[in-house]
Design an enzyme around this catalytic site. Structure first.
Site, PDB file in Angstrom:
ATOM      1  N   HIS A 132      11.990 -45.213 -37.888  1.00  0.00           N
ATOM      2  CA  HIS A 132      11.075 -44.470 -36.665  1.00  0.00           C
ATOM      3  C   HIS A 132      11.814 -43.731 -35.738  1.00  0.00           C
ATOM      4  CE1 HIS A 132       7.589 -43.926 -34.294  1.00  0.00           C
ATOM      5  NE2 HIS A 132       7.232 -45.337 -34.171  1.00  0.00           N
ATOM      6  N   ASP A 220       9.858 -56.019 -32.095  1.00  0.00           N
ATOM      7  CA  ASP A 220       8.695 -55.605 -32.623  1.00  0.00           C
ATOM      8  C   ASP A 220       7.545 -56.600 -33.273  1.00  0.00           C
ATOM      9  OD1 ASP A 220       6.971 -53.557 -33.743  1.00  0.00           O
ATOM     10  OD2 ASP A 220       8.344 -52.876 -35.237  1.00  0.00           O
TER      11      ASP A 220
END
Length: 306
Positions: A132, A220
């Site tokens: 990402h 996360d």
């Protein structure tokens, strides 16, 4: 000339990435001071292919392209022939004839690589199962805004060795900071990435020990998109890996906390962590807009020194 793609942070040099961070900070300030007057991409179009749902990615890219004077097309799997089995390379060739830039948010990183290899226009990885990188541009921008250059500092990743963790590893390599990864056994990041990173990345099994003296702590969700069936097993595996105010207390007195969002309060973070002044996640989320504008400008126009 072959197009420049942005599939991982390693597609750009350290100097280029540092330029993007500085440029995004400049563009953010100018937008605040003058409004969206800078519009160099008139009549330019970006195709946005979404196989995974999104809030921040779609809004930031679409808004950013509009502020730069261009136009963004939202394409879901239901809107394209990719959803009906058209070869990835065929779609890439078609879009290369029609638009100026493609942004893809997808599952398979291998499919993204195939698309980029066939495309004659720049391709941006807006998230794959492996990386990402756009989020890391916003994260490094936020860290820089809060405490200056990041080289030599220490960041801590707490949780799964997932696509975000992989991108933090690449960021440590490119921006020359130290990264401690606190994850339970069985959830380590890609071993090849760890080997390539060398001494700048270490695995620490105790998250409180990892956080000691750190300049930044981030995490996360425990179960990413596509892993919903593993939720219960992951909750058990990650017991003790929740980021709390006490963990930040163990870090540097100037520590900041980042999260790519959405966050699951009471799981990977405490119920109240996002209310802590050390959590700068809203600034971080907003920086997706500015970092991606700088990236789009760079891929289409090159370096702008003004």
């Amino acid at each position: 000339m072959a197009p420049r793609h942005f599939l991982t942070l390693l597609d750009l040099s350290t100097e280029e990435l540092e330029y993007l961070i500085a440029r995004s900070i400049t563009m953010k300030q100018r937008l605040k001071d003058n409004g969206p007057e800078y519009a160099p991409l008139k009549r330019r179009t970006m195709a946005m292919i979404f196989e995974k749902s999104s809030t921040r990615t779609r809004v930031s890219f679409e808004t950013g392209m509009a502020q730069l004077g261009g136009h963004a097309l939202f394409l879901s799997s239901r809107d394209t022939q990719l959803g009906r089995g058209e070869p990835i390379g065929d779609t890439a060739r078609v879009l290369s004839e029609m638009v100026d830039l493609v942004m893809i948010r997808t599952f398979s990183h291998a499919g993204l690589d195939t698309f980029a290899q066939t495309s004659s226009i720049p391709v941006i990885n807006a998230l794959s199962d492996d990386y990402h990188p756009c989020q890391l541009l916003a994260d490094i921008q936020t860290w820089t805004e809060c405490h200056g250059p990041v080289a030599g500092k220490t960041a801590v990743w707490v949780g799964d060795g997932n696509n975000m963790c992989n991108s933090w590893i690449n960021a440590a390599r490119r921006f020359d900071f130290n990264l401690r990864i606190a994850c339970p056994e069985g959830y380590d990041p890609d071993p090849a990435l760890l080997e390539a990173a060398g001494d700048c990345v270490t695995i620490v099994r105790d998250p409180m020990a990892a956080a000691a003296g750190a300049d930044l702590v981030t995490t996360d969700v425990w179960a990413s998109m596509g892993q919903e069936s593993e939720q219960a097993s992951r909750e058990a595996a990650f017991h003790g890996f929740q980021v709390t105010e006490a963990m930040l207390d163990a870090a540097s007195s100037e520590v900041i906390f980042l999260h790519c969002l959405p966050a699951h309060r009471g799981e990977e973070i405490s119920e109240t962590l996002l209310d802590d002044p050390r959590a700068v996640v809203w600034q971080e989320a907003g920086n997706r807009l500015h970092a991606q504008k700088a990236l789009i400008e760079f891929l289409l126009l090159g370096r702008i020194d003004d």
